[in-house]
Design a protein around this motif. Structure first.
Motif, PDB file in Angstrom:
ATOM      1  N   PHE A   1       0.811  -1.214   0.000  1.00 21.28           N
ATOM      2  CA  PHE A   1       0.000   0.000   0.000  1.00 21.28           C
ATOM      3  C   PHE A   1       0.849   1.271   0.000  1.00 21.28           C
ATOM      4  CE2 PHE A   1      -2.404  -3.453   1.893  1.00 21.28           C
ATOM      5  CZ  PHE A   1      -3.534  -3.442   1.101  1.00 21.28           C
ATOM      6  N   GLU A   2       2.072   1.161   0.461  1.00 21.06           N
ATOM      7  CA  GLU A   2       2.963   2.323   0.506  1.00 21.06           C
ATOM      8  C   GLU A   2       3.625   2.620  -0.831  1.00 21.06           C
ATOM      9  OE1 GLU A   2       4.349   1.839   5.196  1.00 21.06           O
ATOM     10  OE2 GLU A   2       5.386   0.726   3.591  1.00 21.06           O
ATOM     11  N   VAL A   3       3.657   1.652  -1.727  1.00 18.24           N
ATOM     12  CA  VAL A   3       4.393   1.796  -2.992  1.00 18.24           C
ATOM     13  C   VAL A   3       3.963   3.002  -3.820  1.00 18.24           C
ATOM     14  CG1 VAL A   3       4.749   0.721  -5.257  1.00 18.24           C
ATOM     15  CG2 VAL A   3       5.158  -0.594  -3.168  1.00 18.24           C
ATOM     16  N   PRO A   4       2.661   3.227  -4.080  1.00 19.21           N
ATOM     17  CA  PRO A   4       2.302   4.343  -4.969  1.00 19.21           C
ATOM     18  C   PRO A   4       2.633   5.706  -4.386  1.00 19.21           C
ATOM     19  CG  PRO A   4       0.328   3.448  -3.957  1.00 19.21           C
ATOM     20  CD  PRO A   4       1.460   2.496  -3.642  1.00 19.21           C
ATOM     21  N   GLU A   5       2.825   5.787  -3.069  1.00 21.22           N
ATOM     22  CA  GLU A   5       3.169   7.069  -2.454  1.00 21.22           C
ATOM     23  C   GLU A   5       4.546   7.561  -2.888  1.00 21.22           C
ATOM     24  OE1 GLU A   5       0.740   7.474   1.629  1.00 21.22           O
ATOM     25  OE2 GLU A   5       2.373   6.008   1.745  1.00 21.22           O
ATOM     26  N   ALA A   6       5.341   6.684  -3.474  1.00 25.70           N
ATOM     27  CA  ALA A   6       6.644   7.117  -3.990  1.00 25.70           C
ATOM     28  C   ALA A   6       6.480   8.200  -5.045  1.00 25.70           C
ATOM     29  CB  ALA A   6       7.401   5.924  -4.568  1.00 25.70           C
ATOM     30  N   LEU A   7       5.392   8.151  -5.808  1.00 23.38           N
ATOM     31  CA  LEU A   7       5.161   9.154  -6.851  1.00 23.38           C
ATOM     32  C   LEU A   7       4.749  10.506  -6.274  1.00 23.38           C
ATOM     33  CD1 LEU A   7       3.333   7.146  -9.668  1.00 23.38           C
ATOM     34  CD2 LEU A   7       5.734   7.838  -9.563  1.00 23.38           C
ATOM     35  N   ASN A   8       4.462  10.564  -4.980  1.00 27.59           N
ATOM     36  CA  ASN A   8       4.096  11.842  -4.359  1.00 27.59           C
ATOM     37  C   ASN A   8       5.310  12.735  -4.129  1.00 27.59           C
ATOM     38  OD1 ASN A   8       1.706  10.433  -4.235  1.00 27.59           O
ATOM     39  ND2 ASN A   8       1.516  10.487  -2.011  1.00 27.59           N
ATOM     40  N   ASP A   9       6.498  12.164  -4.242  1.00 30.17           N
ATOM     41  CA  ASP A   9       7.746  12.889  -3.976  1.00 30.17           C
ATOM     42  C   ASP A   9       8.557  12.972  -5.264  1.00 30.17           C
ATOM     43  OD1 ASP A   9      10.166  13.909  -3.128  1.00 30.17           O
ATOM     44  OD2 ASP A   9      10.709  12.173  -1.907  1.00 30.17           O
ATOM     45  N   ALA A  10       8.639  14.153  -5.831  1.00 34.06           N
ATOM     46  CA  ALA A  10       9.363  14.324  -7.096  1.00 34.06           C
ATOM     47  C   ALA A  10      10.854  14.094  -6.955  1.00 34.06           C
ATOM     48  CB  ALA A  10       9.113  15.727  -7.648  1.00 34.06           C
ATOM     49  N   GLY A  11      11.351  14.094  -5.727  1.00 31.89           N
ATOM     50  CA  GLY A  11      12.786  13.990  -5.521  1.00 31.89           C
ATOM     51  C   GLY A  11      13.325  12.585  -5.374  1.00 31.89           C
ATOM     52  N   ASN A  12      12.431  11.571  -5.275  1.00 32.43           N
ATOM     53  CA  ASN A  12      12.978  10.235  -5.083  1.00 32.43           C
ATOM     54  C   ASN A  12      13.371   9.589  -6.410  1.00 32.43           C
ATOM     55  OD1 ASN A  12      10.744   8.803  -6.247  1.00 32.43           O
ATOM     56  ND2 ASN A  12       9.642   8.913  -4.312  1.00 32.43           N
ATOM     57  N   VAL A  13      14.075   8.468  -6.317  1.00 31.86           N
ATOM     58  CA  VAL A  13      14.680   7.875  -7.503  1.00 31.86           C
ATOM     59  C   VAL A  13      13.633   7.413  -8.509  1.00 31.86           C
ATOM     60  CG1 VAL A  13      14.840   5.590  -6.430  1.00 31.86           C
ATOM     61  CG2 VAL A  13      16.399   6.199  -8.284  1.00 31.86           C
ATOM     62  N   LEU A  14      12.503   6.896  -8.035  1.00 32.53           N
ATOM     63  CA  LEU A  14      11.472   6.435  -8.961  1.00 32.53           C
ATOM     64  C   LEU A  14      10.868   7.601  -9.729  1.00 32.53           C
ATOM     65  CD1 LEU A  14       9.622   4.292 -10.184  1.00 32.53           C
ATOM     66  CD2 LEU A  14       8.100   4.587  -8.213  1.00 32.53           C
ATOM     67  N   SER A  15      10.453   8.647  -9.020  1.00 33.38           N
ATOM     68  CA  SER A  15       9.846   9.795  -9.689  1.00 33.38           C
ATOM     69  C   SER A  15      10.806  10.429 -10.686  1.00 33.38           C
ATOM     70  CB  SER A  15       9.391  10.836  -8.663  1.00 33.38           C
ATOM     71  OG  SER A  15       8.339  10.323  -7.869  1.00 33.38           O
ATOM     72  N   LYS A  16      12.066  10.550 -10.316  1.00 37.56           N
ATOM     73  CA  LYS A  16      13.054  11.116 -11.232  1.00 37.56           C
ATOM     74  C   LYS A  16      13.165  10.279 -12.498  1.00 37.56           C
ATOM     75  CE  LYS A  16      16.011  13.518  -7.878  1.00 37.56           C
ATOM     76  NZ  LYS A  16      17.361  13.541  -7.238  1.00 37.56           N
ATOM     77  N   ALA A  17      13.168   8.964 -12.341  1.00 32.69           N
ATOM     78  CA  ALA A  17      13.266   8.091 -13.510  1.00 32.69           C
ATOM     79  C   ALA A  17      12.031   8.197 -14.389  1.00 32.69           C
ATOM     80  CB  ALA A  17      13.473   6.648 -13.051  1.00 32.69           C
ATOM     81  N   VAL A  18      10.853   8.302 -13.757  1.00 34.15           N
ATOM     82  CA  VAL A  18       9.607   8.434 -14.527  1.00 34.15           C
ATOM     83  C   VAL A  18       9.602   9.737 -15.313  1.00 34.15           C
ATOM     84  CG1 VAL A  18       7.104   8.660 -14.361  1.00 34.15           C
ATOM     85  CG2 VAL A  18       8.291   6.947 -12.964  1.00 34.15           C
ATOM     86  N   LEU A  19       9.967  10.833 -14.670  1.00 31.54           N
ATOM     87  CA  LEU A  19       9.997  12.124 -15.343  1.00 31.54           C
ATOM     88  C   LEU A  19      11.018  12.132 -16.470  1.00 31.54           C
ATOM     89  CD1 LEU A  19       9.714  14.424 -12.215  1.00 31.54           C
ATOM     90  CD2 LEU A  19       7.975  14.161 -13.995  1.00 31.54           C
ATOM     91  N   GLU A  20      12.148  11.479 -16.261  1.00 32.91           N
ATOM     92  CA  GLU A  20      13.154  11.401 -17.323  1.00 32.91           C
ATOM     93  C   GLU A  20      12.613  10.635 -18.516  1.00 32.91           C
ATOM     94  OE1 GLU A  20      17.729   9.782 -18.080  1.00 32.91           O
ATOM     95  OE2 GLU A  20      16.736   9.409 -16.156  1.00 32.91           O
ATOM     96  N   MET A  21      11.908   9.522 -18.267  1.00 31.48           N
ATOM     97  CA  MET A  21      11.320   8.752 -19.351  1.00 31.48           C
ATOM     98  C   MET A  21      10.328   9.597 -20.141  1.00 31.48           C
ATOM     99  SD  MET A  21       9.132   5.159 -19.226  1.00 31.48           S
ATOM    100  CE  MET A  21       7.828   5.828 -18.185  1.00 31.48           C
ATOM    101  N   MET A  22       9.532  10.402 -19.435  1.00 29.42           N
ATOM    102  CA  MET A  22       8.495  11.184 -20.109  1.00 29.42           C
ATOM    103  C   MET A  22       9.068  12.304 -20.957  1.00 29.42           C
ATOM    104  SD  MET A  22       5.646  11.394 -17.054  1.00 29.42           S
ATOM    105  CE  MET A  22       4.417  12.231 -18.080  1.00 29.42           C
ATOM    106  N   LYS A  23      10.283  12.725 -20.660  1.00 23.59           N
ATOM    107  CA  LYS A  23      10.846  13.876 -21.357  1.00 23.59           C
ATOM    108  C   LYS A  23      11.939  13.507 -22.360  1.00 23.59           C
ATOM    109  CE  LYS A  23       9.668  17.101 -17.672  1.00 23.59           C
ATOM    110  NZ  LYS A  23      10.140  18.143 -16.732  1.00 23.59           N
ATOM    111  N   THR A  24      12.189  12.201 -22.528  1.00 22.44           N
ATOM    112  CA  THR A  24      13.194  11.786 -23.505  1.00 22.44           C
ATOM    113  C   THR A  24      12.528  11.228 -24.737  1.00 22.44           C
ATOM    114  OG1 THR A  24      13.295   9.604 -22.407  1.00 22.44           O
ATOM    115  CG2 THR A  24      14.919  11.260 -21.763  1.00 22.44           C
TER     116      THR A  24
END
Length: 307
Positions: free
Chosen positions: A284-307
């Motif tokens: 249940f805690e996993v999706p909360e990772a996307l709430n923080d733009a600074g963590n490694v998962l969010s950074k990787a997702v944003l990089e994917m969206m902009k490449t």
């Protein structure tokens, strides 16, 4: 991945039913009770009610700060979505989030919390709503999600999004549904085959065979053909984009195994963008990772969206 390695990977997921049943177990080495528990994450997350409550409260706070535009993509009230977009923008990449809830709970109002990660970093965020079981059956849910993606491809430019850069993410049963979207033949709906440019599947189920041997079969009623059609691991040839596979290391063994198998096969196909096992996180805690733009998962997702 060559045919032999693919067959071994798939066999590892599906197991060998004849052996399993001969041993008196419904799947692999699980007893029925163990299999039931392996597909009920509440057994592995004592704080599940608290975390699910945060989905709603955190989402409410985000909607106050960034009021979304709510649109209907279908005829029923449930067929709606919230669009979070910076003002006066054009041609921004779009992340669509498919909520979880065991296919029978939650909705878009519980899925707003990740929006700031995207809108504050040059992207649109869409929280998808659809009818849940028992109002509709699982195949209907999948079709509603497909219809939402088709609507977004046709309409998101009006809200500042780029229809050529639509991505999808989802958690739990939404992780399953997002994988169904990734393995959809969009050309059969008159849309580009590569309608989705990237995916983030979080704590999902990618083969329904063992799921339907568990207690979940008491409310997920599908035929054998429907189960096969809605098992993403059986339709990997339809994946046209890179995919990130995410789970927590405190999830049940079956959810961890399903994620590992899905990632292994994607890697063999050259489609795995990233494999993330979130340390110390339960299901249940996993999706909360996307709430923080600074963590490694969010950074990787944003990089994917902009490449």
């Amino acid at each position: 991945m060559d045919r032999r390695r693919f067959s071994l990977a798939l066999a590892g997921l599906l197991g060998t039913p004849a052996v399993a049943f001969a041993a008196g177990n419904p799947f692999l080495a699980y007893t029925q009770d163990e299999l039931d528990k392996a597909y009920d994450q509440r057994n592995w997350a004592p704080n599940s009610a608290e975390v699910i409550g945060r989905y709603g409260s955190d989402s409410m706070a985000v909607r106050k700060k960034y009021p979304p535009r709510t649109e209907r993509y279908g005829s029923s009230e449930a067929e709606s979505l919230d669009i979070f977009a910076p003002a006066g923008v054009k041609n921004l990449p779009v992340m669509v989030f498919v909520h979880g809830g065991a296919w029978r709970a939650l909705g878009k109002d519980d899925s707003s919390a990740p929006a700031p990660t995207f809108v504050e970093n040059g992207c649109l965020y869409v929280a998808l709503n659809f009818a849940n079981i028992p109002t509709v059956r699982l195949p209907d849910m999948a079709m509603q999600c497909r219809n939402a993606m088709l609507w977004l491809h046709a309409n998101i430019a009006r809200f500042g999004g780029d229809p050529q850069r639509i991505f999808v993410s989802g958690h739990s049963s939404g992780g399953h549904l997002s994988a169904v979207l990734l393995t959809t033949d969009w050309s059969s709906f008159g849309a580009p085959a590569d309608l989705i440019k990237g995916g983030v599947t979080m704590s999902g189920m990618y083969e329904l065979y063992p799921v339907l041997l568990s207690a979940r079969s008491s409310y997920v009623k599908v035929s054998a053909g429907e189960a096969a059609a809605l098992s993403p691991l059986r339709h990997l040839d339809k994946i046209m984009c890179p995919v990130m596979v995410v789970n927590g290391d405190k999830e049940s063994p079956e959810f961890q195994r399903q994620a590992s198998e899905f990632a292994t096969v994607l890697a063999g196909m050259g489609k795995l963008r990233g494999r993330f096992v979130l340390s110390g996180k339960n299901h249940f805690e996993v999706p909360e990772a996307l709430n923080d733009a600074g963590n490694v998962l969010s950074k990787a997702v944003l990089e994917m969206m902009k490449t």
